[in-house]
Design an enzyme around this catalytic site. Structure first.
Site, short mmCIF file in Angstrom:
data_model
loop_
_atom_site.label_atom_id
_atom_site.label_comp_id
_atom_site.label_asym_id
_atom_site.label_seq_id
_atom_site.Cartn_x
_atom_site.Cartn_y
_atom_site.Cartn_z
N SER A 7 -3.48 3.21 14.67
CA SER A 7 -2.42 3.60 14.00
C SER A 7 -2.12 5.05 13.95
CB SER A 7 -2.37 3.13 12.52
OG SER A 7 -1.29 3.69 11.89
N HIS A 32 -0.08 1.25 17.25
CA HIS A 32 0.66 0.92 15.96
C HIS A 32 1.21 2.17 15.51
CE1 HIS A 32 0.60 -1.75 12.51
NE2 HIS A 32 0.72 -1.01 11.84
N ASP A 34 3.29 3.15 12.25
CA ASP A 34 3.59 2.97 10.84
C ASP A 34 4.92 3.80 10.45
OD1 ASP A 34 1.61 0.86 9.84
OD2 ASP A 34 0.30 2.56 10.22
N MET A 36 7.41 4.56 7.45
CA MET A 36 7.70 4.65 6.16
C MET A 36 9.00 5.46 5.51
SD MET A 36 3.69 5.17 4.81
CE MET A 36 2.22 4.32 5.69
N HIS A 65 5.57 -1.26 12.83
CA HIS A 65 5.47 -1.58 11.40
C HIS A 65 6.41 -0.85 10.48
CE1 HIS A 65 2.68 -2.38 7.69
NE2 HIS A 65 3.56 -3.07 7.66
N MET A 67 7.66 -0.24 7.28
CA MET A 67 7.50 -0.35 5.71
C MET A 67 8.76 0.19 5.27
SD MET A 67 3.36 0.49 5.57
CE MET A 67 3.42 1.20 6.80
N MET A 136 -1.59 -7.44 4.88
CA MET A 136 -1.75 -6.10 4.36
C MET A 136 -3.21 -6.13 3.76
SD MET A 136 0.10 -3.81 5.71
CE MET A 136 -0.55 -2.49 4.89
N ASP A 174 -4.11 -5.07 8.59
CA ASP A 174 -3.83 -3.64 8.63
C ASP A 174 -4.25 -3.00 7.32
OD1 ASP A 174 -2.95 -1.03 8.79
OD2 ASP A 174 -0.89 -1.69 8.96
#
Length: 216
Positions: A7, A32, A34, A36, A65, A67, A136, A174
């Site tokens: 990540s 990966h 992430d 957010m 991913h 979020m 998660m 993850d």
């Protein structure tokens, strides 16, 4: 054999390109991403422009991913020729099936993530359609947290469900994956494991990927 997805949330952004090239060359199976928004989770990371700045590098596919709140509004920003999966959270999307179908229509694998306290049954109605289920193993929002051991039970239960029903989705975990937890994570039977701090906070991230690959 399980796959590794480092990540970039934990990468040194002043050296993002060189670090991503190093872990890619060392054998990373995915990169990966992430994302957010400071709303669905209490942290803000980065958006599609940062991800796309890696497009010209020789890397494995992106494992995105999201979020974020209302992922159905924003996932198209992360569709590129290098995007392998786009995963959104069950807790953030009222119309899961619609978003899954739209992601797949864009030629991308569709994933759904569940937080540690979210039960597996909340995915019952989309299990026939997804390509990936992300478990998660920490509460989302920040890197460097400790893995919650009970989440490994979810992985084992998902494997039972997959085998019983003939599903072909992959299972990803993850959060809190490092040298100490890696043996139990591998033993759970997971298909893809995400590691952020364990890789990019190491002195030599590429060597850490090689260590993970050897154990996998």
């Amino acid at each position: 054999m399980a796959k590794i997805a480092p990540s970039i949330l934990s990468a040194d952004f002043s050296r993002l390109g060189s670090q991503v090239k190093a872990v890619s060359k060392a054998g990373a199976d995915y990169i990966h991403i992430d994302v957010m928004d400071g709303h669905f989770v209490p942290n803000i990371s980065f958006g599609a422009p940062v991800m796309k700045c890696l497009n010209d590098l020789d890397t494995p596919p992106y494992d995105v991913h999201l979020m974020i709140s209302e992922p159905g509004k924003y996932f198209e920003d992360f569709v590129t020729d290098k995007t392998g999966f786009i995963t959104f959270h069950q807790e953030a999307e009222t119309h899961m099936n619609s978003t899954i179908q739209r992601i797949k229509a864009a030629g991308i694998g569709a994933g759904v993530a569940i937080n540690p306290a979210t039960p597996i049954w909340t995915l019952d109605e989309v299990m026939e359609d997804v390509d990936l289920i992300l478990v998660m193993s920490v509460n989302p929002g920040f890197g460097g947290q400790k893995l919650i051991p009970s989440t490994l039970k979810k992985v084992r239960k998902l494997i039972e469900i997959r085998e019983k029903n003939g599903f072909d989705w992959q299972i990803e975990i993850d959060g809190g994956v490092n040298r100490d937890t890696l043996p139990s994570v591998i033993d759970s039977g997971v298909d893809i494991l995400v590691a952020g701090s364990a890789v990019f906070n190491a002195k030599y991230p590429a060597e850490e990927i090689q260590y993970f690959k050897e154990l996998l």
